[in-house]
Design a protein around this motif. Structure first.
Motif, short mmCIF file in Angstrom:
data_model
loop_
_atom_site.label_atom_id
_atom_site.label_comp_id
_atom_site.label_asym_id
_atom_site.label_seq_id
_atom_site.Cartn_x
_atom_site.Cartn_y
_atom_site.Cartn_z
N GLN A 1 65.83 44.52 22.17
CA GLN A 1 67.07 45.28 22.10
C GLN A 1 68.26 44.34 22.26
O GLN A 1 68.13 43.24 22.79
CB GLN A 1 67.12 46.37 23.17
CG GLN A 1 67.11 45.85 24.59
CD GLN A 1 67.18 46.97 25.62
OE1 GLN A 1 67.35 48.12 25.30
NE2 GLN A 1 67.05 46.62 26.89
N ILE A 2 69.41 44.77 21.80
CA ILE A 2 70.63 43.98 22.00
C ILE A 2 71.17 44.25 23.41
O ILE A 2 70.81 45.24 24.04
CB ILE A 2 71.70 44.33 20.94
CG1 ILE A 2 72.20 45.77 21.12
CG2 ILE A 2 71.16 44.10 19.54
CD1 ILE A 2 73.41 46.11 20.27
N LEU A 3 72.01 43.35 23.89
CA LEU A 3 72.72 43.56 25.16
C LEU A 3 71.79 44.03 26.28
O LEU A 3 72.00 45.07 26.89
CB LEU A 3 73.86 44.56 24.96
CG LEU A 3 74.94 44.15 23.95
CD1 LEU A 3 75.85 45.33 23.65
CD2 LEU A 3 75.74 42.96 24.44
N ASP B 1 73.98 51.35 29.27
CA ASP B 1 73.54 52.08 28.07
C ASP B 1 74.71 52.49 27.18
O ASP B 1 74.62 52.41 25.95
CB ASP B 1 72.75 53.33 28.48
CG ASP B 1 71.39 52.98 29.09
OD1 ASP B 1 70.93 51.84 28.90
OD2 ASP B 1 70.81 53.85 29.77
N PHE B 2 75.80 52.94 27.79
CA PHE B 2 76.96 53.39 27.01
C PHE B 2 77.49 52.28 26.12
O PHE B 2 77.77 52.48 24.93
CB PHE B 2 78.06 53.89 27.95
CG PHE B 2 79.30 54.36 27.24
CD1 PHE B 2 79.37 55.66 26.74
CD2 PHE B 2 80.38 53.52 27.06
CE1 PHE B 2 80.51 56.11 26.07
CE2 PHE B 2 81.52 53.95 26.39
CZ PHE B 2 81.58 55.25 25.90
N GLN C 1 75.71 49.23 19.12
CA GLN C 1 74.76 49.50 18.03
C GLN C 1 75.43 50.30 16.91
O GLN C 1 75.24 50.03 15.73
CB GLN C 1 73.54 50.25 18.57
CG GLN C 1 72.60 49.38 19.39
CD GLN C 1 71.52 50.17 20.11
OE1 GLN C 1 71.71 51.34 20.42
NE2 GLN C 1 70.40 49.53 20.37
N LYS C 2 76.25 51.25 17.31
CA LYS C 2 76.97 52.08 16.34
C LYS C 2 77.96 51.22 15.53
O LYS C 2 78.06 51.35 14.30
CB LYS C 2 77.73 53.18 17.08
CG LYS C 2 78.20 54.34 16.21
CD LYS C 2 79.03 55.34 17.01
CE LYS C 2 78.23 55.92 18.18
NZ LYS C 2 79.06 56.90 18.94
N ALA C 3 78.68 50.34 16.23
CA ALA C 3 79.66 49.48 15.57
C ALA C 3 78.98 48.50 14.61
O ALA C 3 79.45 48.30 13.48
CB ALA C 3 80.48 48.71 16.61
N LEU C 4 77.88 47.89 15.04
CA LEU C 4 77.16 46.94 14.19
C LEU C 4 76.62 47.63 12.94
O LEU C 4 76.70 47.07 11.83
CB LEU C 4 76.01 46.29 14.98
CG LEU C 4 76.42 45.34 16.10
CD1 LEU C 4 75.23 45.02 17.00
CD2 LEU C 4 77.00 44.05 15.54
N ALA C 5 76.08 48.83 13.11
CA ALA C 5 75.55 49.58 11.97
C ALA C 5 76.67 49.92 10.99
O ALA C 5 76.51 49.79 9.77
CB ALA C 5 74.85 50.84 12.45
N LEU D 1 83.08 45.38 38.70
CA LEU D 1 84.21 46.15 38.19
C LEU D 1 83.93 46.73 36.82
O LEU D 1 84.83 47.32 36.20
CB LEU D 1 85.46 45.26 38.13
CG LEU D 1 85.91 44.66 39.47
CD1 LEU D 1 87.11 43.73 39.27
CD2 LEU D 1 86.24 45.76 40.47
N GLY D 2 82.70 46.58 36.34
CA GLY D 2 82.37 47.07 35.01
C GLY D 2 82.44 45.96 33.98
O GLY D 2 82.56 44.78 34.32
N GLU D 3 82.36 46.34 32.73
CA GLU D 3 82.41 45.33 31.68
C GLU D 3 83.15 45.87 30.47
O GLU D 3 83.22 47.07 30.23
CB GLU D 3 81.00 44.88 31.27
CG GLU D 3 80.17 45.95 30.60
CD GLU D 3 78.85 45.41 30.09
OE1 GLU D 3 78.46 45.79 28.98
OE2 GLU D 3 78.20 44.63 30.81
N MET D 4 83.73 44.92 29.72
CA MET D 4 84.47 45.24 28.51
C MET D 4 83.96 44.36 27.38
O MET D 4 83.57 43.22 27.61
CB MET D 4 85.97 45.00 28.72
CG MET D 4 86.58 45.81 29.84
SD MET D 4 88.33 45.44 30.11
CE MET D 4 88.22 43.81 30.86
#
Length: 397
Positions: A191-193, A198-199, A205-209, A336-339
């Protein structure tokens, strides 16, 4: 303390090194205690690496994400030295520079970052392009320009590694190349990333597709040649024609770090205490990519820009405390999360209970990174440019 002014030498001007230097210059030193602070880096510019991708799409300019150290350190009292570190004599407390000079130190901060290993498969060193610093970005830009100006109907790009860097590059290059681009993202895992929420993974995945990027999962790179890449999938090797291979897999510590007689982990990182001090060398601090660090809770911290950014505050405080007879603080990492950028006007963001993707996440990411830029002066310059540039672009159309 001796009567002589103490000297703090910081090696590496990335997030860990530069932000440590800036913080040290702001701490409340007594006049008779204020040390000499020297920042050493082989480049003349700081790189705000999370925004390096925007150079390839023309969204940002070099001065915005790679300001000169001399400019950033104005009026701070920190002295900048552009040089390559060739060795460190821990017994004599001296840093050896390639140009033959030495810098004596009372406190040493190791923040030399990491390098991209290009020796993992045959041909990578000769034919693959890394993407870690401004020189890499310039080399890649030049190669892309040559390909775009050629008469080739398609530009075939293979990106090795579907971690954060690989995914961001794939999205940005897909936007830049448009219909002319044929991009494939190669990942040895299933899987990627792999380490992403998960979000963010689903948004990516949606953007790459949507951008037509082909995914090669569970695929191993066997070798790279001038115009082909050999891939192994389920014990079968295929040789695929390519115009450009970008390598984003792995991080290795600088050779000068590997040779130090410290305790290292299997990846060559220096083992530190929770106060970011090197074991058996309390006068030496290490942070960022080259440090193997557990925080105050005993949790292993990842080697990311966000961690280095936070470690810089603790490193500066602890260096100051060690010279001022004050207690040192164990590092406490705050997730703090990720971007992540997913193209020119798209990003994904998770953290602190927030989940965003799309153009609003793109704006939030930009503002968050603007806030993290190294000095108020640079923040104001960049922020003003981001405000007026769309207006100028609109008027010039």
């Amino acid at each position: 303390m001796t009567e002589q002014t103490a000297r703090i030498c910081i090696l590496g001007g990335g997030f860990g090194g530069l932000y440590t230097a800036l913080r040290l210059s702001q701490l409340p030193w007594k006049n008779d205690e204020k040390p000499e602070i020297i920042l050493v880096d082989q480049s003349d510019r700081f790189i705000f690496s999370p925004l390096l991708y925007e150079l390839l799409t023309g969204e940002l300019q070099t001065w915005e994400i790679a300001p000169p150290f001399v400019e950033l350190l104005q009026n701070t009292g920190v002295r900048f030295c552009q040089a390559i570190v060739s060795g460190i004599d821990t017994e004599k407390k001296r840093v050896l520079l390639q140009k033959g000079t030495e810098i004596a130190y009372d406190r040493l901060v190791l923040a030399l970052g990491g390098e991209t290993p290009l020796d993992m498969v045959p041909g990578a060193k000769s034919h693959a392009y890394p993407f870690r610093n401004i020189t890499d970005a310039y080399r890649l830009e030049e190669r892309l320009r040559v390909l775009e100006e050629s008469e080739a109907e398609k530009i075939r790009v293979a990106i090795v590694g579907a971690g954060y860097s690989g995914v961001e590059l794939a999205c940005k290059l897909a936007d830049r190349l448009g219909e002319q681009g044929r991009l494939r993202l190669i990942e040895i895992g299933n899987q990627i990333l792999r380490n992403s929420p998960d979000f963010n993974r689903e948004a990516a995945q949606k953007a790459l597709a949507a951008k037509g990027v082909f995914l090669d999962l569970e695929t191993k790179v066997e070798s790279i040649e001038a115009d082909t890449i050999s891939l192994e999938y389920k014990n079968q090797v295929d040789k695929i024609p390519v115009d450009l291979v970008i390598w984003t897999v792995g991080t290795k510590v600088a050779p000068v770090v590997e040779t130090l007689d410290f305790q290292h982990n299997q990846r060559g990182q220096i083992t530190t205490t929770p106060t970011l001090q090197v074991l058996e060398h309390p006068e030496i601090f290490a942070l960022g990519d080259l440090a193997d660090c557990c925080d105050a809770e005993g949790q292993q911290v990842p080697a990311t820009a966000q961690v280095a950014f936070q470690q810089a505050d603790y490193t500066a405080w602890n260096v100051w405390a060690s010279l001022s007879d004050r207690p040192l603080l164990p590092f406490r990492y705050q997730q703090l999360g990720e971007m992540m950028a997913l193209g020119k006007d798209n990003a994904t963001l998770t953290g602190l209970g927030v989940k965003l993707d799309g153009s609003f996440a793109h704006l939030a990411r930009r503002l968050a990174y603007l806030y993290r830029m190294p000095t108020l002066d640079h923040q104001l310059k960049v922020g003003f440019n981001w405000l007026v540039r769309p207006i100028i672009d609109t008027l010039s159309q």
